[in-house]
Write an enzyme that holds these catalytic residues in place. Sequence first.
Site, PDB file in Angstrom:
ATOM      1  N   VAL A   9     -20.919 -44.800  38.455  1.00  0.00           N
ATOM      2  CA  VAL A   9     -20.490 -46.063  39.087  1.00  0.00           C
ATOM      3  C   VAL A   9     -21.000 -47.155  38.547  1.00  0.00           C
ATOM      4  CG1 VAL A   9     -20.328 -47.105  41.364  1.00  0.00           C
ATOM      5  CG2 VAL A   9     -20.560 -44.631  41.425  1.00  0.00           C
ATOM      6  N   THR A  35     -24.973 -48.397  37.358  1.00  0.00           N
ATOM      7  CA  THR A  35     -25.283 -49.221  36.318  1.00  0.00           C
ATOM      8  C   THR A  35     -25.489 -50.527  36.990  1.00  0.00           C
ATOM      9  OG1 THR A  35     -22.930 -49.968  36.103  1.00  0.00           O
ATOM     10  CG2 THR A  35     -23.727 -48.022  34.760  1.00  0.00           C
ATOM     11  N   ASP A  56     -23.269 -53.831  30.547  1.00  0.00           N
ATOM     12  CA  ASP A  56     -22.418 -55.010  30.631  1.00  0.00           C
ATOM     13  C   ASP A  56     -21.071 -54.652  30.152  1.00  0.00           C
ATOM     14  OD1 ASP A  56     -20.945 -57.407  30.286  1.00  0.00           O
ATOM     15  OD2 ASP A  56     -22.490 -58.545  29.829  1.00  0.00           O
ATOM     16  N   TYR A 148      -8.026 -64.030  40.692  1.00  0.00           N
ATOM     17  CA  TYR A 148      -8.672 -62.697  41.310  1.00  0.00           C
ATOM     18  C   TYR A 148      -7.628 -61.715  41.632  1.00  0.00           C
ATOM     19  CZ  TYR A 148     -11.355 -59.278  43.776  1.00  0.00           C
ATOM     20  OH  TYR A 148     -11.948 -58.173  44.614  1.00  0.00           O
ATOM     21  N   LYS A 152      -6.925 -57.894  39.984  1.00  0.00           N
ATOM     22  CA  LYS A 152      -6.490 -56.588  40.604  1.00  0.00           C
ATOM     23  C   LYS A 152      -5.120 -56.149  40.685  1.00  0.00           C
ATOM     24  CE  LYS A 152     -10.706 -56.118  42.126  1.00  0.00           C
ATOM     25  NZ  LYS A 152     -11.547 -55.042  41.591  1.00  0.00           N
ATOM     26  N   VAL A 181     -14.226 -55.919  52.896  1.00  0.00           N
ATOM     27  CA  VAL A 181     -15.518 -55.140  52.804  1.00  0.00           C
ATOM     28  C   VAL A 181     -16.772 -56.193  52.900  1.00  0.00           C
ATOM     29  CG1 VAL A 181     -16.959 -53.137  51.955  1.00  0.00           C
ATOM     30  CG2 VAL A 181     -14.395 -53.143  51.785  1.00  0.00           C
ATOM     31  N   THR A 183     -19.639 -57.532  51.597  1.00  0.00           N
ATOM     32  CA  THR A 183     -20.529 -57.313  50.430  1.00  0.00           C
ATOM     33  C   THR A 183     -20.936 -59.060  50.214  1.00  0.00           C
ATOM     34  OG1 THR A 183     -18.516 -57.870  48.844  1.00  0.00           O
ATOM     35  CG2 THR A 183     -18.963 -55.615  49.435  1.00  0.00           C
TER      36      THR A 183
END
Length: 288
Positions: A9, A35, A56, A148, A152, A181, A183
């Site tokens: 992930v 990561t 990265d 953004y 997506k 979500v 975050t």
Amino acid sequence: MSRSRFALVTGCGQGGIGEALVTEYTRRGIHAIATVLPQEASDHLSEAGITFFPLDVTIEKSVTDLKASVQKLTGGHLDILINCAGIAYTMTAIDTDVVAAQRMFDVNVFGPMRMVYHFHDMIIRSTGTIVNIGSIGGIIPYLYGSSYNATKAALQHWSNTLRVEMAPFDVKVITVISGEVSTNILKNDAHRQIPEGSYYSPLAENFKQHVTRTPQGATDRFQYAANVVAQSLKPRPPAWFWYGSFTGMIRFLDTFGWRTVWDSMLWRMFDLGKLKQEHCTRITDSGS
């Protein structure tokens, strides 16, 4: 004796979706590989006993170094790859800093491309699964998120084609359409302001509240992770998995609504009437 299963992930910084995903895989007895950015804190992973490596996704050598480490750890197999690493850039379309948008595309779109380019042989060998974390932003014209949203939308369409191309190798590809979500993805946008002299200056305070908001009704990231992980482990997962706050309504309107069904909703939500009024007043004053 069956071999261990491995899930890689990307983007597992503290407080994000990636951290929740590797936590859930670990809970299910799957060897999770997380990561984090080379300069990013990793205590939350080491304390949880989760394997992690620096990465990265915008740097080719960083990806190839990760592949060498993962090959050594797994013996050349990878059952699940989740492309979760992502950043946000919040700004009006007309005031967009193109360099900042290019950086975001490099992470959100070209990052997953790099990962699949370098790891596809390991996934094919395991007849595994690739999961690409998309967003409702790639579906609706959410204000201040044009760049953004574009990343997506690009990721989701690339993921669609990847699914078809990987089918002959029995590799499954899931595109997750994530709702709201809980975050910390907006943490780097909290300082952002509408540029002085912008046509959107009348909404400068609204914009400030937007980038510093705490989303109401957002889905808990660990609940989100539990559902995404469950889908990734299915022998026949859905091509698109919609999950998170507001996805039910958005999926319905995207399927059955007209193309501009969002316009009036977003007009009210973002107080575009105020902007229109201010603009008309400015035109009248300049003409008098």
